[in-house]
Design an enzyme around this catalytic site. Structure first.
Site, mmCIF file in Angstrom:
data_model
loop_
_atom_site.group_PDB
_atom_site.id
_atom_site.type_symbol
_atom_site.label_atom_id
_atom_site.label_comp_id
_atom_site.label_asym_id
_atom_site.label_seq_id
_atom_site.Cartn_x
_atom_site.Cartn_y
_atom_site.Cartn_z
ATOM 1 C CD GLU A 122 -2.835 -1.201 0.440
ATOM 2 O OE1 GLU A 122 -2.957 -0.517 -0.514
ATOM 3 O OE2 GLU A 122 -3.806 -2.341 0.396
ATOM 4 C CG HIS A 145 -4.121 0.020 5.880
ATOM 5 N ND1 HIS A 145 -5.613 0.031 5.830
ATOM 6 C CD2 HIS A 145 -3.945 -1.306 5.344
ATOM 7 C CE1 HIS A 145 -5.938 -1.004 5.179
ATOM 8 N NE2 HIS A 145 -5.187 -1.882 5.090
ATOM 9 C CG HIS A 147 -7.237 -5.250 7.740
ATOM 10 N ND1 HIS A 147 -6.619 -6.651 7.184
ATOM 11 C CD2 HIS A 147 -6.719 -4.338 7.051
ATOM 12 C CE1 HIS A 147 -5.967 -6.147 6.017
ATOM 13 N NE2 HIS A 147 -5.955 -4.837 5.956
ATOM 14 C CD GLU A 175 -12.392 9.612 23.642
ATOM 15 O OE1 GLU A 175 -11.901 8.638 23.423
ATOM 16 O OE2 GLU A 175 -11.664 10.329 24.466
ATOM 17 C CG HIS A 216 -9.040 -3.215 2.911
ATOM 18 N ND1 HIS A 216 -8.808 -3.479 1.611
ATOM 19 C CD2 HIS A 216 -8.063 -3.413 3.828
ATOM 20 C CE1 HIS A 216 -7.325 -3.694 1.858
ATOM 21 N NE2 HIS A 216 -7.348 -3.619 3.231
HETATM 22 O O1 2HA Z 1 -0.734 -4.998 3.814
HETATM 23 O O2 2HA Z 1 -3.260 -4.577 4.718
HETATM 24 O O3 2HA Z 1 -4.156 -3.609 2.336
HETATM 25 C C1 2HA Z 1 -1.727 -6.059 3.667
HETATM 26 C C2 2HA Z 1 -2.854 -5.169 3.623
HETATM 27 C C3 2HA Z 1 -3.279 -4.757 2.366
HETATM 28 ZN ZN ZN Z 2 -5.422 -3.846 4.457
#
Ligand code: 2HA
Ligand code: ZN
Length: 277
Positions: A122, A145, A147, A175, A216
């Site tokens: 990413e 990033h 999940h 909050e 995602h």
């Molecule tokens: O690195 O999270 O979006 C793996 C991920 C791809």
């Molecule tokens: Zn991801």
């Protein structure tokens, strides 16, 4: 020129230790299964030069999305296909320090990414988001990033309209409006790992620090690891409360007037067009 101390164990390099600790915490939260998630952090030369030879390792990786805006900038980045759980045991195999070349078309590997590891899949979303956040916040340093479980769950049962999504999150915990008064951006579902999702993500980063990828995960940005992680934690907590209450009969919530009062009391300006009071 200060002498480079190459004998320092990786976990004694402050920004490597910070990455190892945060990735482990995030895995423990259950957010970063397998190789899920990626983090990049802008590094200052003064942080890097005591530990790492700025001449590089000789390894150069080309980018399919040129980023001349970031020429000369250094980053510590998680590795493609690598597991957050494993960073703490072997930082050099799971992380790398890179510097964008003068033409913005490659990165020099300064440290890590051993065993022919590459930067996160990413990287486009990270680099393009860094470019946009730096334009609006010179103190910006981090793109994260992950999940986040309840954020993903919420994208199945809540409308994906950004304003409605933001308002629901604000209503879940007192909050929230104080922590992310600008709201959250929401993309349509897209194939990850591309320059296109990178551009769309970065576009949303012009107006805010959080972008949700339906089904995602979430992108968060900030100037420190604490602040960025705290921002994502807060959104995830609100999503969790939503998931715990969804389908139950709601007896009361935080009203628009109360959300306005909160914003006023804490001196933040909520994104417009969301509250009716
Ligand atoms: O690195 O999270 O979006 C793996 C991920 C791809
Ligand atoms: Zn991801």
């Amino acid at each position: 020129m200060m002498e480079v101390n190459r004998d320092v164990p990786a976990l004694e390099i402050p920004f490597i230790r910070e990455m190892a600790e945060i990735t482990y915490h995030m895995w423990k939260f259950g957010w970063d299964e397998r190789n899920g998630g990626n983090i990049s952090r802008i590094l200052e030369e003064a942080e890097v030069s005591p530990y790492i030879d700025l001449n590089g390792t000789g390894r150069v990786i080309s980018l399919s999305f040129p980023v001349p805006e970031l020429a000369g900038k250094m980053f510590v980045v998680t590795g493609s296909g690598k597991y957050f759980r494993n960073v703490i045991a072997d930082p050099g195999m799971n992380l790398g320090v890179i510097r964008v070349t003068a033409d913005g078309e490659h990165v020099d590997v300064l440290w890590g990414f051993s065993g022919n590891t590459f930067p996160t899949s990413e990287l486009a979303s990270h680099f393009m988001s860094h470019i946009e956040r730096l334009k609006v916040d010179p103190a910006h340093r981090i793109v994260m990033h992950t999940h986040a479980t309840n954020v993903i769950a919420m994208t199945f049962v809540h409308e994906l309209d950004e304003k409605k999504f933001t308002k629901t999150l604000w209503q879940m915990c007192t909050e929230c409006i104080v922590v992310f008064p600008e709201g959250v951006g929401v993309l349509p579902w897209m194939v990850p790992g591309s320059a296109e999702i990178g551009r769309k993500t970065a576009d949303k980063m012009k107006d805010g620090r959080v972008v949700i990828w339906p089904h995602h995960g979430i992108f968060g940005t900030g100037s420190t690891m604490d602040e960025t992680f705290g921002l994502i934690e807060t959104v995830e907590k609100a999503a969790q409360v939503f998931m715990l209450t969804a389908g139950h009969s709601i007896k009361q919530t935080i009203s628009d007037q109360e959300l306005s009062d909160l914003a006023k009391a804490f001196g933040v300006i909520p994104a417009s067009g969301i509250l009716e009071a």
